[in-house]
Design an enzyme around this catalytic site. Sequence first.
Site, PDB file in Angstrom:
ATOM      1  N   HIS A 160      -7.412  -5.823  -0.038  1.00 48.01           N
ATOM      2  CA  HIS A 160      -6.348  -5.027   0.570  1.00 48.01           C
ATOM      3  C   HIS A 160      -6.131  -5.521   2.001  1.00 48.01           C
ATOM      4  O   HIS A 160      -6.532  -4.861   2.969  1.00 48.01           O
ATOM      5  CB  HIS A 160      -6.777  -3.552   0.559  1.00 48.01           C
ATOM      6  CG  HIS A 160      -5.654  -2.566   0.412  1.00 48.01           C
ATOM      7  ND1 HIS A 160      -4.917  -2.448  -0.736  1.00 48.01           N
ATOM      8  CD2 HIS A 160      -5.139  -1.640   1.281  1.00 48.01           C
ATOM      9  CE1 HIS A 160      -4.030  -1.481  -0.592  1.00 48.01           C
ATOM     10  NE2 HIS A 160      -4.133  -0.991   0.640  1.00 48.01           N
ATOM     11  N   SER A 161      -5.479  -6.673   2.137  1.00 51.68           N
ATOM     12  CA  SER A 161      -5.322  -7.273   3.457  1.00 51.68           C
ATOM     13  C   SER A 161      -4.070  -8.154   3.520  1.00 51.68           C
ATOM     14  O   SER A 161      -3.517  -8.569   2.484  1.00 51.68           O
ATOM     15  CB  SER A 161      -6.572  -8.069   3.840  1.00 51.68           C
ATOM     16  OG  SER A 161      -6.924  -8.987   2.828  1.00 51.68           O
ATOM     17  N   GLU A 164      -8.381  -2.113  -2.713  1.00 52.11           N
ATOM     18  CA  GLU A 164      -7.611  -2.943  -3.646  1.00 52.11           C
ATOM     19  C   GLU A 164      -7.987  -2.639  -5.096  1.00 52.11           C
ATOM     20  O   GLU A 164      -7.124  -2.615  -5.981  1.00 52.11           O
ATOM     21  CB  GLU A 164      -7.819  -4.427  -3.341  1.00 52.11           C
ATOM     22  CG  GLU A 164      -6.847  -5.350  -4.053  1.00 52.11           C
ATOM     23  CD  GLU A 164      -5.410  -5.194  -3.582  1.00 52.11           C
ATOM     24  OE1 GLU A 164      -4.510  -5.739  -4.258  1.00 52.11           O
ATOM     25  OE2 GLU A 164      -5.177  -4.525  -2.542  1.00 52.11           O
ATOM     26  N   SER A 211       0.832  -1.195   0.000  1.00 51.54           N
ATOM     27  CA  SER A 211       0.000   0.000   0.000  1.00 51.54           C
ATOM     28  C   SER A 211       0.876   1.258   0.000  1.00 51.54           C
ATOM     29  O   SER A 211       1.643   1.475  -0.921  1.00 51.54           O
ATOM     30  CB  SER A 211      -0.965  -0.048   1.194  1.00 51.54           C
ATOM     31  OG  SER A 211      -1.969   0.917   1.086  1.00 51.54           O
ATOM     32  N   LEU A 265      -8.915   0.242  -6.212  1.00 53.09           N
ATOM     33  CA  LEU A 265      -8.235   1.496  -6.537  1.00 53.09           C
ATOM     34  C   LEU A 265      -6.752   1.255  -6.796  1.00 53.09           C
ATOM     35  O   LEU A 265      -6.161   1.844  -7.716  1.00 53.09           O
ATOM     36  CB  LEU A 265      -8.422   2.494  -5.394  1.00 53.09           C
ATOM     37  CG  LEU A 265      -7.824   3.891  -5.591  1.00 53.09           C
ATOM     38  CD1 LEU A 265      -8.410   4.572  -6.821  1.00 53.09           C
ATOM     39  CD2 LEU A 265      -8.049   4.740  -4.348  1.00 53.09           C
TER      40      LEU A 265
END
Length: 338
Positions: A316-317, A285, A176, A287
């Site tokens: 996103h993890s 995620e 990220s 994006l």
Amino acid sequence: MAAQGFTSCPKKVRSTRRGSRRWRRALVAAAAVITLPGLAGPALAMPAHAPIHRTPQGGFEELMVPSSMGPVKVQVQWARHGGDAALYLLDGLRARDDFNAWSFETGALQMFAEDDVTLVMPVGGQSSFYADWRMPSSTNGQKFTYRWETFLSEELPAFLEQYGVSRTRNAVAGLSMGGSAALALAAYHRDQFQHASSFSGYLNISAPGMREAIRIAMLDAGRFNVDSMAWPWSPQWLRMDPFVFAPQLRGLPMYVSSAWGIPGPHDNPEGAVGYFNTLNAVALEALSMVNTLSFMTRLNDLGIGARYSLPTRGTHSWGYWNDQLAGARPDILAALGL
């Protein structure tokens, strides 16, 4: 008798005085050796570049490293066989002040446990983008100015060099916020980093709407002000944008990954909070994927190669970032000559 007594005394006095002078000279010489170790000769001199400390090979340690921001905690897993290569692992936007999340959210320590590479995991830097900011954040009372690029490219390498870690044989990876920062560090410090990995990074931060999206995210993660980091589309802001500095990545081995945001095997939400967090991870995620595809097109237009991993399923993890680090591992080790 008086004359005889007088003539016999000076020999004893002269002898006593000579002995006293010899003792004084010996004491002075000894004091000089004690107070000036450099005069003691090579046998007592300390090695000029000896490590100040080293844990057992493969051991784990937390260091407090001096910096212009104050002491910074850095978690380290030393190279298994005492090698000098290092992999820097950068955290995300919500970086904590107690641990780098790579050390407990993933299997990174176990993944590289048998490899001859030191894992370097700086702690802190919430919402920093690991950049040098223009001023302290004006929205949360921050008392100092972030100087993360300076720390990661100058202060930390100099400190680790005392432990036998090379200043030039390094790789950097991040997720990220840390993904775009990993590419930026490698782009501007090519003598230091031989490989860069970005997992779910935001690689086109000057695209329409991205700055305001980052503004909202930074306010949510610690009430940090993006304008304190860099003015809109200023040289300092553009310097942080992988899409802009892409030409400087030519010749650098890279691993770039992102998913389409469709929930996969690591998504098992429970309750309202769990479902909310999963939906948020889906949006973030997606994006990231839009940014990554734009960045990939830019690199292709420039004729710059990279290895891409773009799975359909994944949010996103941390579970997916652990998978991507495992995927990047062979490339990282190869770039470091391991």
